[in-house]
Structures are given as structure tokens and as C-alpha cells.
Scaffold this motif. Structure first.
Motif, short mmCIF file in Angstrom:
data_model
loop_
_atom_site.label_atom_id
_atom_site.label_comp_id
_atom_site.label_asym_id
_atom_site.label_seq_id
_atom_site.Cartn_x
_atom_site.Cartn_y
_atom_site.Cartn_z
N THR A 529 49.89 23.45 55.18
CA THR A 529 50.91 23.57 54.15
C THR A 529 51.80 24.86 54.38
O THR A 529 51.32 25.86 55.05
CB THR A 529 50.39 23.59 52.66
OG1 THR A 529 49.71 24.83 52.49
CG2 THR A 529 49.58 22.39 52.57
N GLN A 540 49.00 24.26 45.49
CA GLN A 540 48.88 24.05 46.85
C GLN A 540 47.93 25.32 47.41
O GLN A 540 47.26 25.22 48.37
CB GLN A 540 50.33 24.70 47.27
CG GLN A 540 51.39 23.47 47.18
CD GLN A 540 52.75 23.94 47.49
OE1 GLN A 540 53.16 25.08 47.17
NE2 GLN A 540 53.42 22.95 48.04
N TRP A 541 47.85 26.26 46.66
CA TRP A 541 47.06 27.44 46.93
C TRP A 541 45.47 26.86 46.99
O TRP A 541 44.72 27.19 47.81
CB TRP A 541 47.34 28.77 46.04
CG TRP A 541 46.02 29.64 46.49
CD1 TRP A 541 44.98 29.66 45.57
CD2 TRP A 541 46.29 30.85 47.06
NE1 TRP A 541 44.05 30.81 46.05
CE2 TRP A 541 45.04 31.62 46.90
CE3 TRP A 541 47.06 31.15 47.93
CZ2 TRP A 541 44.60 32.57 47.50
CZ3 TRP A 541 46.69 32.35 48.69
CH2 TRP A 541 45.51 33.09 48.40
N ASN A 544 44.28 24.64 49.70
CA ASN A 544 43.98 25.46 50.88
C ASN A 544 42.75 26.06 50.95
O ASN A 544 41.84 25.63 51.81
CB ASN A 544 45.03 26.50 51.39
CG ASN A 544 46.32 25.86 52.01
OD1 ASN A 544 46.43 25.65 53.20
ND2 ASN A 544 47.37 25.38 51.37
N TYR A 590 47.58 29.08 53.69
CA TYR A 590 46.93 28.95 54.71
C TYR A 590 46.26 29.96 55.53
O TYR A 590 45.10 29.78 55.98
CB TYR A 590 48.10 28.10 55.75
CG TYR A 590 47.44 27.53 56.98
CD1 TYR A 590 46.77 26.51 57.05
CD2 TYR A 590 47.54 28.35 58.19
CE1 TYR A 590 46.06 26.15 58.27
CE2 TYR A 590 47.10 27.82 59.36
CZ TYR A 590 46.33 26.60 59.33
OH TYR A 590 45.84 26.39 60.62
#
Length: 700
Positions: A529, A540-541, A544, A590
Motif C-alpha cells: 500500500t 491502512q496502517w 500492513n 509498508y
């Protein structure tokens, strides 16, 4: 023959329209493949077929009779034309003139090459005289359970007469070789109307004038035996009745998954082993029976069975009424040690002055009441085939003990076959095992570019591989492709979500029960991402972290536990990223998660070292080809970040490397291979960058 078995008779598969287009040798191949396609007729690698065919002598131009016979080590179901030995019949007959008697029959094998027709390189088997001296053009030698059940009975001769009424004769036990060939030939000459003979403790010989007739006689004799046993044993108590009740299927697999690595660890310190688990109805009927303790020590009867399964199985001390895997594992050490001592004593009792040195004293077959059968071999096919052979032996014991008294091979006869100098010579001719033969690998993200390339590379070196992936469709495609390229025995697939603890544990358990344990764990599952830090959402964090950090932790923990339980050492490889060492714009989540992977590997390397478990990291960069992570959206995002067009992204990554090289999945697979092989046995806690050269990711 087996519990709840399908007692339907064998159907003829012979196709006249197809056979009419074939030469006589091609019809032999056709007949062989048909017979070898059904395990009720013969086992993998078992049995022989032959035909005496008129050929043109390449030297004299004269017509000569040539024996076409399955060559040494072949399998009827898969044999091709080059799998047959071809020998001059007149020269084979001439061997009778130099034969010095039973005490010297083994030396006759050395004369078989002198009988070779047309420079055929296929080595003739020890069974060649058994075909050559029968005065009929076509001969089949099969190992059907139904007939071996007759052959292995105390009343074998009388049963043969009762069932076949003189159409099939009977001969006492004799080890395969020249003398037995003379016996069979003499019987056939003296009984011209006989269709074949039952060999006590061995199997069935049948013969006829044509290939089709030979095939159909073989089927008819086997069918008559199958039908007779079905009628005779229909109302009988089998194996003296049940002592145990089988555990539910899920529990059986769970127990096997715990027992198999424990057994593997105790028997695999000098040679790596691969396991196989079988809980078929026939197996469960036997391991749960009252007769288990009586029949199992007797071993098998047919030499083909015995050579694959050893002198006898080991019955694992386990009570399914109070299923305690931990207690069974604790008792394994003593049980395995006792088996080894018993095997060594057997060797000493039976050995000759010129016997080969004692071989692996561990059992091949492990019978677990309530659970099933576990077999171990040098590779998966060997373990699986051993299970098939012992299942055949169970079927034989079932039949024999139902109508008579089952008899295994006498101990000295069994030893003389197992340590036969001719068998030893055959073993020495086997090709050298591949470097990773007997090893087992588990790879996450196995359906993607790097995972799939790694599986291909490891299988190519002889390893069995379990690939996991969250995408069932891609996983199925990868497994099917790899099975087609190599073999179904070498590859398994399991759907796994590396962020889910239960899913990971189930996947590792699958590896344990399918192959018996684990040697290499490769954490490779990943996502990509991007986005500026101020635009990165918590979701999103977390994604990952879940996949790239927590996922690696869960897989490593499960693999580590299994490796420790085996106590055979092992290797864990993390597929991290250049970004775990080098910062990258618009990829903070990432990069941070990849850095976490690298440091986790270092920590686990510290913990693994005392157990011989090595942990290393491979850092790729810019591996676009074959990657499931590089969606069109991801390519667009990265291209915009680097201010290039999406179609130019591959070239951009290549040009930014010091070596001006693109990095491909197979390059990463090569690095992983290095970290699981002997070449890196003194390396742990290391990072190998495979990124074409990037100064930011230099570790020093």
C-alpha cells in the motif's frame, strides 16, 4: 477384501478395435498398462508381464523368438516400450545347461545380459526365468490381494483346489529366481490344461496363447477369488471383532499431526524422512481389531509387500478411549528403541557372512489404534506406496484369517529377501537423491510470483512443499501447475489467512499431517500500500501491520513450535524488502512493517540457535513480474510517486539499481534456496539483499 469394500468384480477394459491396430509387443504394453491400472490386480511396481515374440535377428536376418518381459524396477501401470527387457529365448534355454543348482542360482542373474536381444539396455529382472521357462507365449504374474490371501493361508494348497478345481495349480514357497522358474516351467509342461499357478506366500501366475486371452484369464481368476471370499466371509466376524472405536475424522487427523513430527524427529536424525497418513476403512478395521496384536507381529507374506514395509510394523501405544497424544508421544521413545533393538536382533539371528551391513533399523509402518496408519520413507512416493502395500497386506490378512490361518514369511526367508545381494545391487544402482530429498517446506503467499517460484525451486531440488495463500482460486491454479510440472506427491496447497491465528495453526497442522513435519518455513505473504503519512488511514496502517508483522509472527511461532517438537533443526526465511532498511516516500506503513519483520527475524535467530533453527532474511526490491500485489492501481500510484508512466515502471526500477538489472521471482527463490541448504548451515541472523544493488539498503 476390506471393510465395507466394493466387492464388484473386475471388468475387462480390452478394446478389440484398438488392439487390432497394434503389433504383438504393443499389445503386451497395452495389456500391462491395463493390469497395472488397478491396485486390486497388482501394486505399484509389482508384478510382471511377458510375451514371446518372433523378431528379426539384426545380425543374421533370421527369425528368432525373443522374450519381452518387464524390466527391473518398472511399474506396469506406467511402463512404456523402453521398460521391457528383450532376450533371445534360445540363449535363455541354454542357461539350463550351465545351472549348478539351487545353491548357485543367484549367479544366473549375471548371465542374463549375455542373452540380450538388440543391445537393449533395460536390465532384466530376477523374475525373468519365471516367464522364460513357461511354455506359453503370454504370461502374467500379478499380486492381487484376493489370491495372495489364498497363498498366505496355512491351507493354501487345499484352498486353491477348492476355489479353482484344478484349473489353477499350486506350488510351495520358493524365493524368486532361476530355480522357481524351473519349477513353474516344469509344472506348466506337466499340466498342459492348467491356466496358471498360485505360488504359496507370493502371488499368481497365469498364461495363454494371446495377449487378450492372457489378460482375460488373469481377470477371471482374480474375480473368482474375489467372489469366493465375498461369499465365504459374508457372515464371519473379521479380525476377531473390534476392540476399539475409531475417533472422528477430525480428531484422527489432529492426533496424526501431533504424532507424525514426534516420530519423524526420532527416526530422522541420520536420514530425512517424509510421512504419509492413511485412515481408510480397511486400515481402521485392522488397527481397531482384537487381532491387531496377534497379526501385526507376523509381518507380510508377499515379497513385494515385505520389501516396502519391512519385517513388521510398530504398534503405537495409544488408547482411543482416552485419547492422550502427549502420553503417546512420551511413550514413543521407548517403543521406537525397542523396535530398533528387535530389528538388530533379527539381523544378527539371520545374517550370513556376506550379508550387507544392517540398514535403517526404524519401522516404516506405524499403526495407531483409533487413528490409522502412519508410514515414513525417504520421500513422499516411498511413504505413500508403503502405505498402499501395507493396506494390501491388511486385505490379505483379512482374507486368510477369515478362512484359514494367516502365515507371514518365515523370518529367515524374509531376511534373505531383504538383504539379498541382488536387491543390494539394485539399491546401489538407484540415482543419487536430490539435495533436499526428504525435506518439507511451508511457504506463505505461495500462489504469487515469489512464493510460486520458491516452491518450484525447492521441489526441483527434491523437497515436498506446502504452499498457502488467501486466494483459493490462485492457490488451486498454482498447485495444479506444480503438480503437473513435478508430481502430485510433491505439492500441497492450503488456504490460509496469515492474520488469523486459527488459520495459521490449521495450515501448519496440514503440513504436519500431509508430510509428517517441517524443515523450512518461508514467510512471504504480503501486501503493498502507499500514501503520504498524513493521508494514511488507521485501517491502512493496521492492514500492513496485520499482514507484514503480525502475520510473520504467527507463521514463525507455529513453525518454530513444530521445528522444536521434531528436534531436527531447520530453517526459517523471511521475505522482507529493501524498504525494511531503506526509507521510501509515501510508504511509511509498508516500510515500518517490513522493518518489523527484519528485527523479528533477528530476535528469532537468537532463540532458534540453541535448537539448530536458523533464521535469515531475503530483501527483494522491485519484483513486479508475477506479483499479485502489483495491481493496476498500485502501479499507477508508484508511477505517480516516481513521476514516470506506469508502463515505464519496470524500466525505472531497473535503471535505479547499481547493476542495472531487473529483479525477478526466481532470483529471490535462489536466495531462499541458499538459506535452506547446507551451503548456509553456519549462517543465521543474516540479511541477503537481492535488489540489483541499492546503497541505501547496505547493511554495513
Amino acid at each position: 477384501m476390506a471393510a465395507n469394500a466394493d466387492v464388484s468384480l473386475l471388468a475387462s477394459l480390452w478394446d478389440d478395435s484398438l488392439a487390432e491396430t497394434m503389433s504383438e509387443s504393443e499389445q503386451l504394453l497395452y495389456r500391462s498398462n491395463l493390469l497395472g491400472s488397478d491396485l486390486r490386480i497388482t501394486n505399484f511396481g509389482g508384478g510382471n508381464t511377458s510375451a514371446k515374440i518372433e523378431e528379426t535377428d539384426p545380425l543374421t536376418g533370421e527369425t528368432v523368438q525373443v522374450l519381452w518381459v518387464k524390466g527391473s524396477g518398472g511399474d506396469l501401470g506406467t511402463i512404456r516400450m523402453d521398460g521391457f527387457s528383450t532376450l533371445y529365448m534360445d540363449r535363455l534355454e541354454a542357461l539350463k545347461g550351465i545351472y549348478r543348482g539351487p545353491d548357485h542360482e543367484d549367479e544366473m542373474v549375471g548371465y542374463l545380459p549375455h542373452c540380450t536381444f538388440n543391445l537393449n539396455a533395460r536390465a532384466a529382472s530376477i523374475d525373468t526365468p519365471l516367464h522364460a521357462f513357461v511354455p506359453h507365449r503370454h504370461v502374467d504374474h500379478m499380486h492381487p490381494d484376493a489370491v495372495i490371501a489364498i497363498a498366505a493361508s496355512k491351507d493354501s494348497k487345499q484352498l486353491t483346489e477348492d476355489i479353482f478345481g484344478g484349473e489353477i495349480g499350486w506350488l510351495p514357497w520358493r524365493r524368486p529366481g532361476f530355480e522357481l522358474g524351473l519349477w513353474i516351467g516344469r509344472y506348466a509342461e506337466e499340466n498342459p490344461n492348467s491356466k496358471g499357478v498360485v505360488l504359496a506366500g507370493h502371488g499368481l501366475f497365469t498364461w495363454a496363447a494371446t495377449a487378450k486371452e492372457s489378460y482375460e484369464i488373469t481377470l477371471d481368476i482374480i474375480n473368482r477369488a474375489i467372489a469366493w471370499f465375498a461369499d465365504t466371509t459374508a457372515d464371519k466376524v473379521i479380525f476377531d471383532g473390534a476392540r476399539h472405536t475409531a475417533l472422528p475424522a477430525g480428531e484422527r487427523r489432529a492426533i496424526a499431526a501431533k504424532l507424525m513430527p514426534a516420530i519423524r524427529g526420532r527416526i530422522g536424525k541420520t536420514e530425512s524422512k517424509v510421512g504419509h497418513f492413511d485412515d481408510s476403512p480397511a486400515v481402521l478395521e485392522f488397527v481397531n481389531s482384537k487381532a491387531l496384536d496377534t497379526l501385526a507381529p507376523l509381518g507380510t507374506s508377499c515379497p513385494d509387500h515385505f520389501l516396502r514395509t519391512k519385517i513388521r510394523p510398530l504398534v503405537v501405544p495409544f488408547d482411543p478411549a482416552a485419547p492422550d497424544a502427549a502420553a503417546a508421544i512420551d511413550a514413543l521413545g521407548e517403543a521406537i528403541a525397542a523396535y530398533r533393538e528387535d530389528y538388530a536382533a533379527y539381523y544378527e539371528r539371520c545374517r550370513h557372512d556376506d550379508s550387507p551391513a544392517i540398514r535403517d533399523p526404524n519401522a516404516v509402518v506405524y499403526l495407531v489404534p483409533g487413528v490409522g496408519m502412519i508410514t515414513f520413507g525417504k520421500d513422499k512416493p516411498t511413504a505413500r506406496i508403503a502405505a498402499e502395500f501395507y493396506t494390501n497386506a491388511i486385505n490379505v490378512m483379512r482374507g486368510s484369517s477369515s478362512v484359514s490361518t494367516y502365515q507371514g514369511l518365515p523370518e529367515q526367508e524374509a531376511f534373505d529377501i531383504e538383504y539379498w545381494l541382488l536387491e543390494e545391487a539394485k539399491l546401489k544402482r538407484l540415482p543419487k537423491p536430490k539435495p533436499l530429498a526428504g525435506r518439507i517446506a511451508f511457504i506463505t503467499g505461495g500462489a504469487g510470483g515469489i512464493g510460486r517460484a520458491t516452491a518450484e525451486r525447492l521441489i526441483g531440488e527434491g523437497a515436498c512443499v506446502v504452499i498457502s495463500d488467501i486466494d483459493p482460486k490462485s492457490l488451486e491454479t498454482a498447485v495444479n501447475d506444480l503438480a503437473g510440472q513435478f508430481s502430485k506427491d510433491m505439492i500441497r496447497g492450503v488456504v490460509c489467512d496469515v492474520t488469523n491465528e486459527d488459520s495459521v495453526e490449521a495450515a501448519i497442522t496440514e503440513a504436519a499431517v500431509e508430510y509428517g513435519g517441517l524443515d523450512f518455513g518461508v514467510s512471504n505473504a504480503g501486501i503493498v500500500t502507499g500514501g503520504a503519512i498524513d493521508e494514511t488511514t488507521l485501517a491502512q496502517w493496521q492492514l500492513n501491520v496485520d499482514v507484514l508483522s503480525t502475520g510473520y509472527f504467527l507463521v514463525t511461532r507455529a513453525a518454530f513450535r513444530l521445528l522444536k517438537a521434531q528436534a531436527l533443526g531447520g530453517a526459517i526465511v523471511f521475505v522482507a524488502s529493501k524498504n525494511g532498511l531503506a526509507a521510501s516516500v509515501n510508504a511509511s506503513a509498508y516500510c515500518a512493517a517490513k522493518a518489523s519483520e527484519i528485527h523479528l527475524a533477528r530476535c528469532v535467530a537468537l532463540e532458534g540457535a540453541p535448537h539448530g533453527i536458523r533464521v535469515n532474511v531475503v530483501n527483494p526490491d522491485g519484483v513486479l513480474r508475477g506479483s499479485k500485489m502489483w495491481s493496476d492501481e498500485r502501479r499507477q500510484e508508484r508511477a505517480e510517486s516516481y513521476k514516470v508512466q506506469p508502463e515505464d515502471l519496470d524500466d525505472f526500477y531497473r535503471q535505479r539499481t547499481m547493476l542495472k538489472e531487473s529483479v525477478y521471482p526466481e532470483d529471490i527463490a535462489e536466495g531462499i534456496l541458499f538459506f535452506v541448504t547446507e551451503g548456509s548451515r553456519k549462517s543465521t541472523g543474516n540479511i541477503l539483499n537481492i535488489d540489483g544493488g541499492n546503497v541505501q539498503s547496505f547493511t554495513r
